[in-house]
Design a protein around this motif. Structure first.
Motif, PDB file in Angstrom:
ATOM      1  N   LEU A 184     -13.120  -2.499  21.353  1.00 58.54           N
ATOM      2  CA  LEU A 184     -12.659  -3.599  20.394  1.00 58.54           C
ATOM      3  C   LEU A 184     -12.426  -3.097  18.959  1.00 58.54           C
ATOM      4  CD1 LEU A 184     -14.753  -6.472  21.753  1.00 58.54           C
ATOM      5  CD2 LEU A 184     -12.123  -6.536  21.633  1.00 58.54           C
ATOM      6  N   PRO A 185     -11.425  -3.463  18.403  1.00 55.58           N
ATOM      7  CA  PRO A 185     -11.123  -3.099  17.071  1.00 55.58           C
ATOM      8  C   PRO A 185     -12.243  -3.440  15.909  1.00 55.58           C
ATOM      9  CG  PRO A 185      -9.594  -4.594  17.607  1.00 55.58           C
ATOM     10  CD  PRO A 185     -10.395  -4.302  18.870  1.00 55.58           C
ATOM     11  N   ARG A 186     -12.229  -2.904  14.867  1.00 58.24           N
ATOM     12  CA  ARG A 186     -13.257  -3.246  13.980  1.00 58.24           C
ATOM     13  C   ARG A 186     -12.601  -3.740  12.778  1.00 58.24           C
ATOM     14  NH1 ARG A 186     -15.761  -1.894  18.067  1.00 58.24           N
ATOM     15  NH2 ARG A 186     -17.962  -1.190  18.038  1.00 58.24           N
ATOM     16  N   SER A 187     -11.468  -4.479  12.770  1.00 61.39           N
ATOM     17  CA  SER A 187     -10.961  -5.020  11.542  1.00 61.39           C
ATOM     18  C   SER A 187      -9.853  -6.360  12.122  1.00 61.39           C
ATOM     19  CB  SER A 187     -10.115  -4.002  10.757  1.00 61.39           C
ATOM     20  OG  SER A 187      -8.956  -3.804  11.368  1.00 61.39           O
ATOM     21  N   LYS A 188      -9.840  -7.285  11.107  1.00 65.66           N
ATOM     22  CA  LYS A 188      -9.189  -8.233  11.729  1.00 65.66           C
ATOM     23  C   LYS A 188      -7.810  -8.066  11.639  1.00 65.66           C
ATOM     24  CE  LYS A 188      -8.158 -13.267   9.770  1.00 65.66           C
ATOM     25  NZ  LYS A 188      -8.636 -14.375   9.030  1.00 65.66           N
ATOM     26  N   ALA A 189      -7.150  -7.143  11.249  1.00 71.92           N
ATOM     27  CA  ALA A 189      -5.796  -6.676  10.867  1.00 71.92           C
ATOM     28  C   ALA A 189      -5.341  -6.229  12.195  1.00 71.92           C
ATOM     29  CB  ALA A 189      -5.461  -5.759   9.814  1.00 71.92           C
ATOM     30  N   GLN A 190      -6.568  -5.562  12.843  1.00 71.60           N
ATOM     31  CA  GLN A 190      -6.106  -4.677  14.211  1.00 71.60           C
ATOM     32  C   GLN A 190      -6.668  -5.508  15.418  1.00 71.60           C
ATOM     33  OE1 GLN A 190      -8.424  -1.058  13.497  1.00 71.60           O
ATOM     34  NE2 GLN A 190      -6.525  -0.185  12.616  1.00 71.60           N
ATOM     35  N   ALA A 191      -7.036  -6.847  15.145  1.00 72.61           N
ATOM     36  CA  ALA A 191      -7.488  -7.760  16.300  1.00 72.61           C
ATOM     37  C   ALA A 191      -6.591  -7.489  17.499  1.00 72.61           C
ATOM     38  CB  ALA A 191      -7.365  -9.190  15.628  1.00 72.61           C
ATOM     39  N   THR A 192      -6.937  -7.848  18.685  1.00 74.23           N
ATOM     40  CA  THR A 192      -6.333  -7.357  19.814  1.00 74.23           C
ATOM     41  C   THR A 192      -6.319  -8.493  20.822  1.00 74.23           C
ATOM     42  OG1 THR A 192      -5.990  -5.709  21.670  1.00 74.23           O
ATOM     43  CG2 THR A 192      -8.458  -6.341  21.020  1.00 74.23           C
ATOM     44  N   SER A 193      -5.326  -8.858  21.633  1.00 74.25           N
ATOM     45  CA  SER A 193      -5.166 -10.066  22.504  1.00 74.25           C
ATOM     46  C   SER A 193      -5.625  -9.788  23.853  1.00 74.25           C
ATOM     47  CB  SER A 193      -3.544 -10.180  22.509  1.00 74.25           C
ATOM     48  OG  SER A 193      -3.001  -9.300  23.167  1.00 74.25           O
TER      49      SER A 193
END
Length: 194
Positions: free
Chosen positions: A22-31
């Motif tokens: 899972l990504p570690r930033s809101k900007a890179q949030a994944t679906s």
């Protein structure tokens, strides 16, 4: 990460793999759809595997909440809210870590950082400084959330019943001149009511 899809592992391994992936930033949030590319390989059974992925994400969130007392796994929209046609996106708070941190570990890292940093590889130095910065930030947040850190909210401002007297500018000028002349001053205090 392994070349095998996450869904091929046992549940505990799947949760750990999701934590790593899972990504570690809101900007890179994944679906969920993006996560499914890494999670599943069986295209014939997509709906079941998608449901398993949702359950695994929910379980991982539950572990973070119950064990680490943290809302580290973030869902947009928030957990418990109805998605209503939106695409849910997921990420892990960047300063969250499952590292076992105790006083001895932090002391060891501080000693490494303070006394042997020049002898360590640069990549290790950066990792060490980053980890210590995360710990300090987490401790600062924990302090400010605690009762001791919220001491300002318990202050009471009382109106002053004692008003400072006004000082005459001529008196101040006289004191200033006496100090410049190195003269001895005799100050007599009197009762405020006089």
């Amino acid at each position: 990460m392994s070349a095998h899809p996450i869904s091929s592992y046992k549940k505990s391994e799947r949760l750990f793999a999701l934590y790593q992936y899972l990504p570690r930033s809101k900007a890179q949030a994944t679906s969920l759809t993006e996560l499914m590319d890494k999670y599943a390989s069986d295209t014939d059974n997509v709906s079941n595997q998608r449901k398993n992925l949702e359950n695994d994400l929910f379980s991982l969130n539950q572990i973070f909440t119950d064990i680490f007392y943290s809302q580290a796994l973030v869902r947009i929209p928030a957990w418990g809210q109805n998605i209503s046609g939106q695409t849910a996106r997921f990420y892990i708070e960047p300063d969250f870590s499952i590292d076992a941190i105790n006083e001895q570990t932090v002391f060891f890292w501080e000693m490494l950082s303070n006394y042997t940093a020049n002898y360590l590889p640069i990549s290790f130095q950066q990792t060490l400084h980053h980890k210590l910065a995360q710990i300090r930030k987490r401790e600062k947040v924990r302090f400010h959330q605690g009762a001791l850190g919220q001491w300002q909210e318990h202050l009471i401002n009382l109106p002053s019943v004692v008003q400072a007297p006004t000082i005459d500018n001529q008196v101040l000028a006289g004191i200033h001149q006496a100090l410049l002349n190195k003269s001895q001053l005799c100050i007599v205090y009197q009762n405020k009511s006089c």
